[in-house]
Design a protein around this motif. Structure first.
Motif, PDB file in Angstrom:
ATOM      1  N   ALA A 145      82.285 -27.413 -36.509  1.00  0.00           N
ATOM      2  CA  ALA A 145      81.215 -26.468 -36.229  1.00  0.00           C
ATOM      3  C   ALA A 145      81.227 -25.325 -37.241  1.00  0.00           C
ATOM      4  N   LEU A 146      80.057 -24.746 -37.471  1.00  0.00           N
ATOM      5  CA  LEU A 146      79.944 -23.573 -38.329  1.00  0.00           C
ATOM      6  C   LEU A 146      80.319 -22.331 -37.529  1.00  0.00           C
ATOM      7  N   SER A 147      80.658 -21.266 -38.235  1.00  0.00           N
ATOM      8  CA  SER A 147      80.981 -20.000 -37.575  1.00  0.00           C
ATOM      9  C   SER A 147      79.706 -19.192 -37.369  1.00  0.00           C
ATOM     10  N   ASP A 148      79.798 -18.103 -36.588  1.00  0.00           N
ATOM     11  CA  ASP A 148      78.661 -17.208 -36.404  1.00  0.00           C
ATOM     12  C   ASP A 148      78.168 -16.680 -37.748  1.00  0.00           C
ATOM     13  N   ALA A 149      79.094 -16.290 -38.615  1.00  0.00           N
ATOM     14  CA  ALA A 149      78.734 -15.747 -39.915  1.00  0.00           C
ATOM     15  C   ALA A 149      78.009 -16.777 -40.769  1.00  0.00           C
ATOM     16  N   GLY A 153      66.435 -18.048 -25.482  1.00  0.00           N
ATOM     17  CA  GLY A 153      67.005 -17.913 -26.808  1.00  0.00           C
ATOM     18  C   GLY A 153      68.479 -18.213 -26.909  1.00  0.00           C
ATOM     19  N   PHE A 154      69.043 -18.854 -25.883  1.00  0.00           N
ATOM     20  CA  PHE A 154      70.470 -19.188 -25.916  1.00  0.00           C
ATOM     21  C   PHE A 154      70.677 -20.646 -26.312  1.00  0.00           C
ATOM     22  N   ALA A 155      71.912 -20.990 -26.668  1.00  0.00           N
ATOM     23  CA  ALA A 155      72.240 -22.360 -27.049  1.00  0.00           C
ATOM     24  C   ALA A 155      72.092 -23.282 -25.844  1.00  0.00           C
ATOM     25  N   PRO A 156      71.448 -24.447 -26.011  1.00  0.00           N
ATOM     26  CA  PRO A 156      71.263 -25.357 -24.870  1.00  0.00           C
ATOM     27  C   PRO A 156      72.534 -26.056 -24.425  1.00  0.00           C
ATOM     28  N   GLY A 157      73.529 -26.155 -25.299  1.00  0.00           N
ATOM     29  CA  GLY A 157      74.777 -26.825 -24.956  1.00  0.00           C
ATOM     30  C   GLY A 157      75.974 -25.906 -25.107  1.00  0.00           C
ATOM     31  N   ASP A 158      77.168 -26.480 -25.014  1.00  0.00           N
ATOM     32  CA  ASP A 158      78.409 -25.705 -25.144  1.00  0.00           C
ATOM     33  C   ASP A 158      78.746 -25.550 -26.625  1.00  0.00           C
ATOM     34  N   SER A 159      78.120 -24.585 -27.253  1.00  0.00           N
ATOM     35  CA  SER A 159      78.260 -24.409 -28.694  1.00  0.00           C
ATOM     36  C   SER A 159      79.511 -23.623 -29.049  1.00  0.00           C
ATOM     37  N   THR A 160      79.942 -23.794 -30.294  1.00  0.00           N
ATOM     38  CA  THR A 160      81.060 -23.030 -30.827  1.00  0.00           C
ATOM     39  C   THR A 160      80.573 -21.702 -31.408  1.00  0.00           C
ATOM     40  N   ALA A 161      79.375 -21.715 -31.974  1.00  0.00           N
ATOM     41  CA  ALA A 161      78.792 -20.515 -32.572  1.00  0.00           C
ATOM     42  C   ALA A 161      77.304 -20.469 -32.268  1.00  0.00           C
ATOM     43  N   TYR A 162      76.744 -19.263 -32.266  1.00  0.00           N
ATOM     44  CA  TYR A 162      75.339 -19.109 -31.895  1.00  0.00           C
ATOM     45  C   TYR A 162      74.772 -17.799 -32.428  1.00  0.00           C
ATOM     46  N   VAL A 163      73.560 -17.840 -33.006  1.00  0.00           N
ATOM     47  CA  VAL A 163      72.837 -16.639 -33.452  1.00  0.00           C
ATOM     48  C   VAL A 163      71.354 -16.854 -33.151  1.00  0.00           C
ATOM     49  N   ASN A 164      70.587 -15.766 -33.070  1.00  0.00           N
ATOM     50  CA  ASN A 164      69.145 -15.938 -32.911  1.00  0.00           C
ATOM     51  C   ASN A 164      68.372 -14.735 -33.414  1.00  0.00           C
ATOM     52  N   THR A 165      67.043 -14.889 -33.442  1.00  0.00           N
ATOM     53  CA  THR A 165      66.147 -13.840 -33.923  1.00  0.00           C
ATOM     54  C   THR A 165      64.799 -13.981 -33.230  1.00  0.00           C
TER      55      THR A 165
END
Length: 284
Positions: A57-61, A110-122
């Motif tokens: 998974a990618l990081s938040d950054a 605006g949240f992740a639909p699954g159990d994500s490792t990282a998440y951002v939105n706009t």
């Protein structure tokens, strides 16, 4: 539906719909930097980017750098929702009566639909939409005139379609599972669902119908849907789509409240294709 004829209960429902649209946990703005799966669905990846073995998974950054912003698409403002107007600050605060419908509620906040490792939105707003004057009063303390003025302000602000865009990243086959959960929810929640934030039953968001829509066909697979709410007999329709790009899932949630507050028959609208295209370009 005429603005001046709106009753207080009607205003409350419309305001709740606005709250669900804008009152999200937009922690990262990116501001300056056919069936449930639709015709564009189906896993088009056979390896490489879409393979699940050893997917990291990618990081938040890393995700934030990939989130669409003003440098990627003109004609929009990109900014986080007002912290004071959040429907919920995290998906853990959202309760859905039927668990299988929860992924739809997450996309619509605006949240992740699954159990994500990282998440951002706009939040993307057309530049021609005028910013509204915020009121310090709650709806319960407003006079009828102030309520009408508030609705007029909302109509001016949402003259264009407002879209919440989120990116979430997953380990292994987590992205595929997230997409499946959205697709299953579209098929299994046609009768609608109810979502409540922070256990406040009086502020429950009720939706009466979920319909599959034609997906954009972007990414490795895509799922699109429309959700209908009821405001004193007037229908409010909002649109959502989830698109998988390898181990990253992009979700889009669009609403145009002005088309429901204005006189006459509401016009049709959807998720702006240029936003999906711009975001897909950054994830390619």
């Amino acid at each position: 539906m005429k603005r001046s004829a709106l009753s207080r209960p009607g205003v409350a429902v419309v305001a709740s719909a606005l709250s669900l649209a804008l009152a999200t946990g937009c922690s990262d703005s990116g501001s300056d930097s056919g069936s449930g799966s639709g015709s564009g669905s189906g896993d088009k990846s056979t390896g490489g980017k879409g393979a699940t073995a050893t997917v990291k998974a990618l990081s938040d950054a890393e995700l934030k750098k990939l989130l669409v912003g003003k440098d990627d698409l003109g004609g929009y403002r990109f900014a986080a929702a007002d912290q004071s107007e959040r429907f919920a600050s995290s998906k853990e605060e959202i309760t859905v009566v039927d668990d299988k419908c929860a992924p739809l509620a997450y996309v619509l906040t605006g949240f992740a639909p699954g159990d994500s490792t990282a998440y951002v939105n706009t939040m993307a707003t057309p530049v021609e939409a005028k910013p509204s004057a915020s009121s310090t009063k709650s709806m319960e303390d407003m006079t009828d005139k102030e309520l009408d003025d508030a609705l007029n302000s909302i109509t001016d602000t949402l003259g264009g379609t407002v879209t919440i865009i989120s990116l979430s990243s997953y380990e292994g086959d987590g992205a595929q599972k997230a997409m499946s959960s959205v697709s299953d929810a579209v098929k299994g929640c046609t009768g609608g669902f109810t979502a409540t934030a922070k256990g406040a039953k009086d502020d429950a968001q009720k939706f009466t119908k979920v319909e599959a829509e034609k997906a954009s066909g972007s990414g490795d697979e895509s799922v699109a849907f429309a959700v209908t709410g009821d405001a004193d007999g007037d229908k409010i329709v909002v649109h959502g789509e989830a698109v998988r790009h390898g181990s990253t899932v992009a979700t889009y949630y669009s609403m145009n409240l002005a088309v429901f507050l204005a006189d006459g028959k509401p016009k049709e609208y959807g998720i702006p294709a240029e936003l999906i295209k711009a975001q897909a370009g950054k994830l390619a």
